[in-house]
Structure formats: structure tokens, C-alpha cells
Design a protein around this motif. Structure first.
Motif, PDB file in Angstrom:
ATOM      1  N   CYS A 363       0.844  -1.203   0.000  1.00 56.63           N
ATOM      2  CA  CYS A 363       0.000   0.000   0.000  1.00 56.63           C
ATOM      3  C   CYS A 363       0.874   1.247   0.000  1.00 56.63           C
ATOM      4  CB  CYS A 363      -0.926   0.007   1.215  1.00 56.63           C
ATOM      5  SG  CYS A 363      -2.081   1.402   1.225  1.00 56.63           S
ATOM      6  N   ASP A 364       1.155   1.789  -1.177  1.00 57.51           N
ATOM      7  CA  ASP A 364       1.949   3.012  -1.281  1.00 57.51           C
ATOM      8  C   ASP A 364       1.136   4.242  -0.903  1.00 57.51           C
ATOM      9  OD1 ASP A 364       4.479   2.051  -1.990  1.00 57.51           O
ATOM     10  OD2 ASP A 364       3.859   1.756  -4.070  1.00 57.51           O
ATOM     11  N   ASP A 366      -0.744   4.657   1.661  1.00 58.67           N
ATOM     12  CA  ASP A 366      -0.617   4.860   3.108  1.00 58.67           C
ATOM     13  C   ASP A 366       0.455   3.899   3.596  1.00 58.67           C
ATOM     14  OD1 ASP A 366      -0.788   5.102   5.828  1.00 58.67           O
ATOM     15  OD2 ASP A 366      -2.944   4.703   5.965  1.00 58.67           O
ATOM     16  N   ARG A 367       1.693   4.360   3.600  1.00 53.31           N
ATOM     17  CA  ARG A 367       2.813   3.471   3.879  1.00 53.31           C
ATOM     18  C   ARG A 367       2.861   2.973   5.314  1.00 53.31           C
ATOM     19  NH1 ARG A 367       7.231   6.878   0.264  1.00 53.31           N
ATOM     20  NH2 ARG A 367       6.844   5.748  -1.709  1.00 53.31           N
ATOM     21  N   THR A 386       5.975  -7.001   8.369  1.00 56.63           N
ATOM     22  CA  THR A 386       5.957  -6.110   7.217  1.00 56.63           C
ATOM     23  C   THR A 386       7.325  -6.137   6.537  1.00 56.63           C
ATOM     24  OG1 THR A 386       6.657  -4.191   8.534  1.00 56.63           O
ATOM     25  CG2 THR A 386       4.281  -4.577   8.317  1.00 56.63           C
ATOM     26  N   PHE A 390       9.780   1.066   2.997  1.00 55.19           N
ATOM     27  CA  PHE A 390       9.058   1.900   3.955  1.00 55.19           C
ATOM     28  C   PHE A 390       8.184   1.053   4.880  1.00 55.19           C
ATOM     29  CE2 PHE A 390       9.814   4.348   0.077  1.00 55.19           C
ATOM     30  CZ  PHE A 390      10.409   5.500   0.574  1.00 55.19           C
ATOM     31  N   GLU A 392       5.953  -0.827   3.945  1.00 54.71           N
ATOM     32  CA  GLU A 392       4.634  -0.573   3.381  1.00 54.71           C
ATOM     33  C   GLU A 392       3.933  -1.835   2.892  1.00 54.71           C
ATOM     34  OE1 GLU A 392       7.284  -0.562  -0.280  1.00 54.71           O
ATOM     35  OE2 GLU A 392       7.452  -0.220   1.876  1.00 54.71           O
TER      36      GLU A 392
END
Length: 424
Positions: A363-364, A366-367, A386, A390, A392
Motif C-alpha cells: 500500500c503506497d 498509506d505506507r 511487514t 518503507f 509498506e
């Protein structure tokens, strides 16, 4: 304070370098299959599998029984690189179940027990075999945190911790790094043919067919095939890092098999022992095996307990296609569920990527979302980590032996956790 919540001694005495305990703050006590149990008896479903170490689950009884029997008969535990019956049996099993079916004729080098040590050995022997020092690695690569391996690792947080320059590596863009329509190997080929590019002819290229820590980035078959062709044409050794993506994690024993290529060197660790015991090895084409005796040593390069469970893993799971067929079915289930989640939240722009039982929900937009889902999922009894530059990407790495019911139950917790953090 409960036993599981009592982390005082870790806070008081363990180095600040500790990481996973911060994400999963409980005292784990027991484990079986895909279930972890903390000191208070609370159960957690495991979608983490020791960062890819436990492909066959926790305390697999097939391995436990073999290890107990070996210990009870006073089998050799520590053997350096001496010949032992446990090592001989593993090598014979590896020949029979891995090398021969894939038409591979690689030698086996047993390094120190970490994946990073396998990478260090691979880079060293590549430089010796070619007489060249430069190595090409890729964006978002992760190859370990010892200095040589770290030089080939991309993440700036890890690199900055070295406290010294990290040289003799040229970084190039991985497949897809510049978008789906750009073949990043155009740049590599151009630089190889241009004496003004500043790229010294590399000793080797090191690459992951599927990047794990980098965010579950999957190299396409044509990209890997072209990379193999480019390196072969110029006498550059191709190193495939299969430490996290290997041993069935992406469906086949090696992730590179999908491309039908033969690497010069392969690094293997994490799940190769089957049981979670430390073990690493490097596969070398015979002409690359230029080591002088004792040129790369290590006190624990002969973990005979690991040889025992590794042999049993090969005999149990790789004698026929039953295991890989089961992984393929679970992979289809996992992918379908992740794509359904992505479709339910179009505003988040989720991207599903992966192979086998190595998947990411990225999910770029909302990192920080992946981290919030992971944290919420832990409160609901699911361990999931994760990855990505980032953090993300929510990273799905369940045991390959997980049941369909457990897989669905974990995915339901992910759905619940996503809904909870979205409404918070």
C-alpha cells in the motif's frame, strides 16, 4: 503482571538492537505447526514462520523424532568440516531429491550457519574465480548484514549501521523498479558495452528471484532469462540468493526454477535444515569451486543435527509432487483472498504480489498502514510482519504445511484488523 507480559529482563539486559520482540511483545513458550503459545497459554497463528526459517512449521514431529533418535544414539553433534555419517546422508539425499531432478551438477560448500555467511562465501569465491572485484546488486536487495553481504544490501537503515564505506558493488534497478513498461536490464546491457559508463566488468551479479525483505518483488521470467544471458555472454558469474525464497517457499524448490535458468552459484539457508536449526550452504558449479582447502572456514559449518533434519525433510517432502501440489493449491487460495481484499478497498490502491506462499499486500497510498494492520493483528492472535523500503508491505509467509482452515482463519484476522484500523 502475567508471565507473557513480563519483558523486564529483556528491557534491562538485552541490547537495543533487538527488533522482533518490539513488534510481537510477549514471551513465547511453545509452538507446534502453525501455532505459537505464549507463557500465559495464549495461542497465536503464525504467518511469519521465523522470517522463512520454518517452511515445514514449528516442531514438525517428523524432524523431532529423527533428532531425538540421533541424540539418543550419541550421534556426532559438532564436526567442523570432517566427514560424518549425518553429512554423508544429507549430501546423498540432496543429490537424489534436488540436484539430479533439476539437472544440476553443483558442488556443495557448507559455510557458517547463517545466510549472510553463505553470501560472504559466494562473493569471495566469485571474486577469486574471475580475478575481478566488482559485483552488481539490485535496488531493494537484502543479502545479509555482515560487511560484504551488507555492501550488496540496499536498505539505507542497515547500510548506515556499518559505520564504514561499503564498496565494490554497483547498484542497478531491479525488475519493475522503474515501472512495468521499463526493462531495467537495458541499462545494464548499455553500461556493459560502454567503456565510458564507469561500470567495471563485474565478477558477479547477485540477485533474488523474489525479493523478500525488499517488499515481495517478483522478477519476471523474461527478465531473469535475459540476466542469465547477459552474464553468460560476458563471463560474469550469476549468484541466485535463495535464502528466503528457496526450499519450496515460492512453490518449487528454488525460486529461479520458474525461469528455467542455471545459476553459477546459489546461496541457501533458513529452511534448508527443515527443523529451524542453523544451517547454510553454497552451491557452486564445479569450475567455480576454486577454493584452496581451508580458505573459508567456520567453527559451526558442520551442524550435524541440522544435517539429520535436512535429510529427513528432503526424503519426506521432496520425493514426489504431493507437497508442491499442496503448496500450489494454498497459493491459489491466498492470492484469491488477497485480491478480494484489494478489490474491497480500491481507494487504498493495494497491490498483490508474490508466488507460492510468499506474498505481499503493498500500500503506497498509506505506507504506515501495513504496520498498523500487523500491530492490530497481533492483538487478535496473528503474527505477521511487514517488509519493503518503507515497511509498506504486509508480508505473508506462513508455513508451507499450514492447513487451509488455518490459512483462512489468518486471512479473516487480517480482514478484521484492516477494518479496525480503518475505522479507528
Amino acid at each position: 503482571m502475567s508471565d507473557a507480559a513480563n519483558l523486564d529482563v529483556f528491557d534491562r539486559r538485552e541490547s537495543e538492537v533487538r527488533g522482533y520482540v518490539r513488534a510481537f511483545p510477549t514471551v513465547f513458550d511453545r509452538a507446534s505447526g502453525s501455532t505459537l503459545v505464549d507463557a500465559d497459554g495464549r495461542e497465536y497463528l503464525d504467518f511469519f514462520a521465523g522470517a522463512g526459517v520454518l517452511n515445514y512449521g514449528h516442531n514438525n514431529p517428523v524432524f523431532t523424532r529423527a533428532l531425538i533418535e540421533y541424540l539418543e544414539r550419541d550421534g556426532i553433534i559438532h564436526g567442523l568440516d570432517m566427514a560424518t555419517s549425518a553429512k554423508r546422508a544429507f549430501i546423498e539425499a540432496f543429490e537424489q531429491y534436488v540436484l539430479a531432478p533439476r539437472g544440476l551438477d553443483h558442488k556443495l560448500q557448507f559455510t557458517g550457519p547463517t545466510g549472510a555467511n553463505a553470501v560472504e562465501a559466494a562473493l569471495k569465491v566469485a571474486r577469486q574465480a574471475t580475478g575481478r572485484s566488482n559485483v552488481v546488486a539490485f535496488t531493494n536487495a537484502f543479502h545479509g548484514l555482515s560487511v560484504g553481504a551488507l555492501a550488496a544490501t540496499g536498505n539505507s537503515t542497515y547500510r548506515e549501521a556499518a559505520g564504514m564505506p561499503l564498496g565494490n558493488v554497483t547498484r542497478l534497478p531491479y525488475d519493475g523498479y522503474l515501472g512495468a513498461d521499463v526493462d531495467t536490464l537495458d541499462l545494464f546491457e548499455k553500461m556493459l558495452g560502454d567503456p565510458g559508463s564507469g561500470l567495471d566488468l563485474p565478477a558477479a551479479v547477485i540477485v533474488e528471484a523474489v525479493q523478500g525483505e525488499g517488499g515481495i518483488n517478483v522478477a519476471s521470467v523474461p527478465w531473469l532469462q535475459r540476466l542469465r544471458a547477459l552474464t553468460a555472454e560476458r563471463g560474469i558469474l550469476l549468484i541466485l540468493d535463495e535464502i528466503q525464497s528457496g526450499v519450496g517457499r515460492t512453490g518449487s524448490f528454488f525460486a529461479f526454477e520458474a525461469a528455467g535458468i542455471v545459476p553459477d552459484i546459489v546461496t541457501v539457508s533458513k529452511s534448508i535444515s527443515g527443523s529451524g536449526l542453523p544451517m547454510s550452504l553454497v552451491l557452486l558449479r564445479p569450475e567455480v569451486d576454486v577454493w584452496k582447502p581451508g580458505a573459508h572456514t567456520g567453527t559451526f559449518r558442520g551442524n550435524n543435527l541440522a544435517f539429520v533434519s535436512a535429510r529427513v525433510a528432503l526424503e519426506t517432502y521432496w520425493a514426489d509432487a504431493e507437497f508442491t501440489d499442496a503448496v500450489a493449491a494454498k497459493s491459489a487460495l491466498l492470492r484469491a483472498e488477497l485480491e478480494a481484499i484489494a478489490a474491497e478497498y480500491p481507494e487504498l490502491g493495494f497491490v498483490v504480489r508474490g508466488r507460492g506462499l510468499m506474498y505481499g499486500l503493498a500500500c503506497d497510498a498509506d505506507r504506515a498502514l501495513a504496520g498498523r494492520i500487523s500491530k492490530e493483528a497481533f492483538t487478535r492472535g496473528l503474527v505477521i510482519e511487514t517488509s519493503g523500503a518503507f515497511d509498506e508491505v504486509l508480508k505473508f509467509l506462513p508455513a508451507l504445511t499450514i492447513t487451509d482452515d488455518e490459512l483462512r482463519r489468518g486471512l479473516a484476522i487480517v480482514r478484521e484488523s484492516l477494518a479496525a484500523v480503518r475505522s479507528a
